[in-house]
Design a protein around this motif. Structure first.
Motif, PDB file in Angstrom:
ATOM      1  N   LYS A  36       0.829  -1.203   0.000  1.00 32.70           N
ATOM      2  CA  LYS A  36       0.000   0.000   0.000  1.00 32.70           C
ATOM      3  C   LYS A  36       0.864   1.253   0.000  1.00 32.70           C
ATOM      4  N   ARG A  37       1.946   1.236   0.775  1.00 37.32           N
ATOM      5  CA  ARG A  37       2.855   2.389   0.795  1.00 37.32           C
ATOM      6  C   ARG A  37       3.523   2.569  -0.566  1.00 37.32           C
ATOM      7  N   ILE A  38       3.896   1.459  -1.178  1.00 37.97           N
ATOM      8  CA  ILE A  38       4.525   1.535  -2.496  1.00 37.97           C
ATOM      9  C   ILE A  38       3.554   2.109  -3.525  1.00 37.97           C
ATOM     10  N   LEU A  39       2.309   1.640  -3.494  1.00 31.82           N
ATOM     11  CA  LEU A  39       1.308   2.125  -4.447  1.00 31.82           C
ATOM     12  C   LEU A  39       1.018   3.610  -4.246  1.00 31.82           C
ATOM     13  N   ALA A  40       0.942   4.045  -3.003  1.00 32.76           N
ATOM     14  CA  ALA A  40       0.688   5.461  -2.725  1.00 32.76           C
ATOM     15  C   ALA A  40       1.850   6.322  -3.212  1.00 32.76           C
ATOM     16  N   ALA A  41       3.066   5.873  -2.954  1.00 27.79           N
ATOM     17  CA  ALA A  41       4.246   6.617  -3.394  1.00 27.79           C
ATOM     18  C   ALA A  41       4.349   6.614  -4.917  1.00 27.79           C
TER      19      ALA A  41
END
Length: 230
Positions: A36-41
């Motif tokens: 999720k953090r990767i997708l948001a970034a």
């Protein structure tokens, strides 16, 4: 894990399977949080720099991850971009479904959809930038998507149902094409916002001034209502 299931689990567009399975282990939850953090970034980086200019190391740094994890979870920068696009379309679809247009009078429902689309574009400029970027790529990343056809069908079903209710109530004209109406609702807001910088110069006014935004929304609603209503 198949891509459809991956996106479906996040978007809710498909039924969740194994709902009775035990609580996930901490490692599984950590992996999901990392993705999720990767997708948001990635969404921010792709929206700001485009696919060609986006850098995986910047995405990794912002996601508090590392490049190896990004390639492990998503395979490549192009595959990550495709997933970001699919999620962006899924997000707007979920938001539309939350409007519960079937519970509104047909004309009110149509006005609500136009207002929603305008507001969503204003509040989610990254969505427009991502779509613009994919069009520059001639939509090569979405051609094989298994998620986008489901999203598109949901949107068309919603608009077709709305039009049918309006015709039955004697409010809407017969023969309105749901796809063409869908395109027009998007276009009357999309063009204004994506061309706000050049438009402000050409017409010598601030396209994003509150009064002009209000007038534009009113014009959008009137345009669509006049097109559809008897």
């Amino acid at each position: 894990m198949p891509k459809v299931s991956n996106v479906a689990r996040q978007s809710g567009l498909h039924e969740k399977k194994n709902s009775g399975s035990p609580t996930r282990a901490p490692r599984a939850r950590d992996a999901e949080a990392t993705q999720k953090r990767i997708l948001a970034a990635a969404k921010k980086e792709f929206a700001m720099s485009g696919l060609a200019g986006a850098r995986v190391d910047i995405i990794a740094e912002r996601a508090e991850a590392n490049k190896r994890m990004i390639y492990h979870y998503f395979g490549s920068k192009e595959a990550l971009f495709e997933r970001v696009l699919e999620d962006a379309y899924a997000d707007i679809c979920i938001a539309e479904q939350s409007l519960k247009l079937d519970h509104l009078d047909p004309k009110e429902a149509l006005e609500t959809l136009v207002r929603f689309t305008w507001k969503y574009y204003l509040e989610n400029p990254e969505f427009l930038t991502l779509v613009n970027n994919e069009n520059l790529q001639k939509a090569v990343h979405l051609q094989a998507s298994e998620v986008l056809p489901v999203i598109s069908r949901n949107r068309l079903d919603m608009v077709e149902s709305l039009l049918a209710r309006g015709v039955k109530a004697g409010i809407f004209r017969r023969g309105i094409d749901a796809m063409q109406l869908n395109i027009t609702i998007a276009a009357v807001g999309y063009y204004y916002i994506t061309n706000r910088f050049t438009g402000s110069i050409i017409f010598d006014c601030d396209f994003m001034a509150p009064d002009l935004l209000r007038k534009r929304l009113e014009f959008n609603i009137e345009t669509i209502i006049r097109t559809v209503c008897k």
